[in-house]
Design an enzyme around this catalytic site. Structure first.
Site, mmCIF file in Angstrom:
data_model
loop_
_atom_site.group_PDB
_atom_site.id
_atom_site.type_symbol
_atom_site.label_atom_id
_atom_site.label_comp_id
_atom_site.label_asym_id
_atom_site.label_seq_id
_atom_site.Cartn_x
_atom_site.Cartn_y
_atom_site.Cartn_z
ATOM 1 N N GLU A 138 35.855 38.619 39.618
ATOM 2 C CA GLU A 138 34.872 38.191 40.631
ATOM 3 C C GLU A 138 33.451 38.428 40.119
ATOM 4 O O GLU A 138 32.596 38.963 40.826
ATOM 5 C CB GLU A 138 35.096 38.944 41.954
ATOM 6 N N GLU A 154 43.985 35.812 44.781
ATOM 7 C CA GLU A 154 44.141 36.939 45.705
ATOM 8 C C GLU A 154 44.285 36.384 47.120
ATOM 9 O O GLU A 154 43.291 36.103 47.800
ATOM 10 C CB GLU A 154 42.908 37.870 45.671
#
Ligand code: NAG
Ligand code: NAG
Ligand code: NAG
Ligand code: NAG
Ligand code: NAG
Ligand code: NAG
Ligand code: NAG
Length: 673
Positions: free
Chosen positions: A190, A270
């Protein structure tokens, strides 16, 4: 994409298939994992492959349970797993690397391979994950606390480079093309959510990974599901994927990813099955029906999905991370409301998810492994061993450091836990204001061992009014509650006292600094001290409700039966806040007075079989329910209890309110469940 064969074959069977295929096609290449951009799919051995994966972090599951958990994941219908690599557990000191026992990642990966699961490896070096410092070893800020992590700052790249040079050669043989389970490797994590937006850093990582792993593995990035995130998180030749939880419209949720990857397989790296907790905030819960509804959408749409978490596990020891701003430590349990509980037990969510997967692909018809047995060993009476100030010399391996001004934990070569600062008072002070706003993160202030109160970083409670006389010890026991793992606060992560302490505005000079090490060896040596036990800690009238931080000890034997030790949970109701150890194994932090976690998971490997004695030690920092007066009533509740049922969803008490109650001595322990 319609149901795809999920490739649950024994290695031998697969080999025969490949051989047949190879002979038919006349190609030599056997195992391969690639992206088919035209057909929007991954290809495994040339066949379309849709993965349904689950996150499990080997660092959060006792190694002797890895196989059990992986088998449950396989039986749950998954064809892949995803794990982070936790740099800081492998590389605890500069140049020292550990790949054994709990750190034997190669063994973990081989087990996944044997079970029939592909692996999506999230290499780091940054992994976030509510893990201490996002996976970075604390020593990287020993010499220079101002380095900018996750950037091409040379002070950061040097240790990363050394680590990757050790890690990547071990990973290479475990790539899918080399007979191992690893189909994909994630670079960074991320990154687009981070302020630095340093493409040179991403390029450095890409080149490093290519150099060691070669071109035969799919490299990818993961970012939040928004163009703003993908902007700084993606890099050419790293496949861009996104992450998001339930509650979306599947026909447009991948629009940001499609902007960067117009073709190729859709991936949610995710998909949240639950969510994390913080001390003092209610337990997170995501209903199973919500998780399955949107999982059904994703799989029906042909997307590849990794469920985060599939088994959350435990932040044993000091390995919990912290969110920031509004400094919020994550509890010891990382259950995450996942399909497999913290202890690896099957839940309704597990069964529901399995049923949804079966709608889309073949779920192997193997028995689901049974839950591991749990045992209620019952109450253990606890005795005071000693106060921390009385044990300073035994608990300090190196030190004390004698300094003019306070040094941080990192500066005295300590990574985690507790550090003790002592100043010998040079002037009489009456009702003077002690300012400890430099505390990272929570300080327990004592004068000649008498507790004065608690100071808490970045709160309304960083000062105390004290009276201290010349020659007395002014002590501050500082707890490192875990390093920030997310956001720009990650670059401001030193611990202990990070600046000067003042009294009525004057800087206090001359300190003795004791890094504390409540390790197995120390605890075992202290076992002999148990003989001289007293029944209760010293009482102080009028000052406060706090006790002098102390070690308490209790002993218990396992039943004289085969099949023991078994897993259990430790309940610490009535105790306030501290650290729990069994036979020197650091179970983690307990803080029942904050909630929502009331029980610590005790895996069987921490216990010793009959006839050995198991020694339980609590380092209690604030209040022990042992022969103390609360609400003018003598309370004698000096025990802990081993039970079969975890409680991680208790009512919580907000931090401010709890401090008020504690100061007023008005906390009613027996109502707290
Ligand atoms: C510490 O790191 C910062 C950021 O890279 C750098 O500007 C500074 O010069 C370094 N300090 C020392 C003493 O190396
Ligand atoms: C989902 O998005 C599509 C395309 O934007 C739209 O046509 C559809 O109505 C949406 N579905 C729902 C349930 O909102
Ligand atoms: C570090 O954080 C503290 C707040 O805890 C803040 O006062 C300080 O300015 C920060 N330092 C840097 C270098 O960002
Ligand atoms: C404490 O104060 C002294 C004197 O002002 C200063 O030199 C020193 O850097 C300060 N120490 C810390 C850790 O802030
Ligand atoms: C803590 O003590 C153990 C042995 O008891 C030792 O191996 C370890 O290095 C010590 N840790 C630190 C940080 O001093
Ligand atoms: C423990 O169990 C064994 C086997 O049942 C038995 O022989 C032994 O006497 C037991 N020990 C005690 C102290 O009860
Ligand atoms: C906590 O979880 C248990 C087990 O799922 C449930 O029975 C109980 O009602 C929950 N308690 C609270 C306060 O939510």
């Amino acid at each position: 994409m319609a149901a795809v064969d999920s490739c649950f074959h024994l290695v031998g069977f697969l080999y025969v298939l490949i051989l047949t295929f190879s002979m038919q096609q006349g190609v030599a290449a056997a195992r391969s994992f690639t992206i088919d951009y035209d057909k929007n799919t991954f290809l495994k051995d040339g066949q379309p492959f849709q993965y349904v994966s689950g996150s499990i972090h080997y660092s959060r599951v006792p190694y002797y349970y890895w196989q059990d958990r992986l088998q449950k994941m396989y039986a749950g219908g998954l064809n892949a797993i995803q794990t982070y690599v936790t740099w800081n557990t492998h590389n605890q000191e500069p140049g020292v690397f550990d790949f054994t026992g709990q750190n034997d990642i190669e063994h973990f990966l081989k087990l996944a391979n044997d079970v029939g699961l592909a692996v999506i490896l999230r290499l780091g070096p940054y992994v976030c994950g509510e893990w201490e410092y996002g996976g970075f070893p604390a020593w990287i800020i020993r010499k220079n606390a101002s380095i900018i992590t996750r950037s091409s700052d040379p002070g950061f790249i040097a240790p990363v480079d050394q680590w990757l040079s050790v890690l990547l050669p071990r990973i290479k043989p475990l790539l899918y093309v080399n007979g191992g389970p690893i189909i994909m490797v994630q670079v960074e994590n991320e990154y687009g959510s981070y302020f630095a937006c340093d493409y040179d850093y991403l390029r450095y990582l890409r080149e490093k990974v290519l150099k060691y792993l070669g071109n035969d593995v799919v490299l990818f990035t993961t970012d939040g599901d928004g163009e703003g995130y993908l902007k700084c998180g993606t890099l050419e030749s790293l496949y861009s994927t996104v992450d998001f939880g339930p509650g979306f419209n599947v026909s447009n949720v991948f629009a940001p990813m499609r902007k960067w990857e117009p073709k190729g397989p859709l991936v949610n790296s995710e998909y949240y099955t639950g969510w994390l907790d913080h001390w003092g905030s209610p337990h997170s819960h995501t209903p199973s029906a919500t998780v399955t509804q949107y999982l059904d959408d994703l799989l029906g749409y042909g997307a590849n999905v990794n469920m985060y978490m599939y088994e959350g596990g435990t932040n044993f020891g000091f390995m919990n991370g912290v969110n920031y701003p509004s400094f919020s430590p994550v509890p010891t349990s990382y259950d995450y409301d996942s399909p497999l509980t913290e202890a690896g037990d099957i839940t309704e969510k597990y069964m529901d998810i399995r049923a949804v997967i079966a709608k889309h692909m073949k779920v192997p018809q193997v028995p689901i492994p049974p839950n591991t047995p749990k045992y209620a060993y019952g109450r253990v009476n606890m005795m005071l061993m000693s106060t921390v100030p009385n044990l300073l010399d035994k608990l300090t391996h190196h030190g004390p450091f004698v300094t003019r001004y306070p040094l941080t934990m990192e500066q005295v070569y300590q990574n985690y836990g507790f550090i003790y600062y002592r100043h010998v008072v040079k002037l009489d002070w009456h009702n003077a204001v002690l300012d400890v706003s430099a505390v990272r993160d929570r300080g327990y202030v004592l004068i000649n061992s008498v507790p004065q109160g608690v100071v808490i970083r970045e709160s309304s409670q960083t000062k105390l009014t004290i009276t201290a006389l010349t020659g007395q010890y002014l002590d501050i026991l500082v707890e490192n509650q875990g390093r920030i793992n997310y956001g720009s606060g990650i670059n401001n992560n030193t611990k202990g006292l990070i600046a000067n302490v003042t009294i009525n505005g004057l800087i206090l000079k001359d300190w003795f600094i004791y890094p504390l090490n409540v390790s197995e060896k120390v605890l075992n040596n202290l076992d002999s001290a148990v003989q001289s036990k007293q029944s209760s800690p010293p009482k102080y009238s009028g000052v406060s409700q706090y006790i002098t931080p102390s070690l308490f000890v209790g002993q218990i034997q396992m039943p004289n039966k085969t099949g023991f030790p078994q897993d259990t949970y430790l309940r610490t109701d009535g105790w306030f806040k501290g650290q729990a150890y069994v036979n020197g194994f650091n179970l983690g932090r307990y803080w029942p007075s904050a909630g929502p976690q009331l029980t610590l998971y005790v895996p069987k490997g921490a216990l010793r079989p009959y006839p050995a004695t198991n020694t339980l030690v609590l380092l209690e920092l604030e209040y022990a329910p042992c022969s103390q007066t609360r609400n003018k009533i003598e309370v004698d509740y000096c025990f802990v209890e081993f039970v079969t049922t975890p409680v991680i969803n208790a009512t919580t008490v907000s931090l401010e309110r709890r401090e008020e109650w504690n100061r007023a001595g008005g906390f009613n322990w027996h109502d707290q469940h």
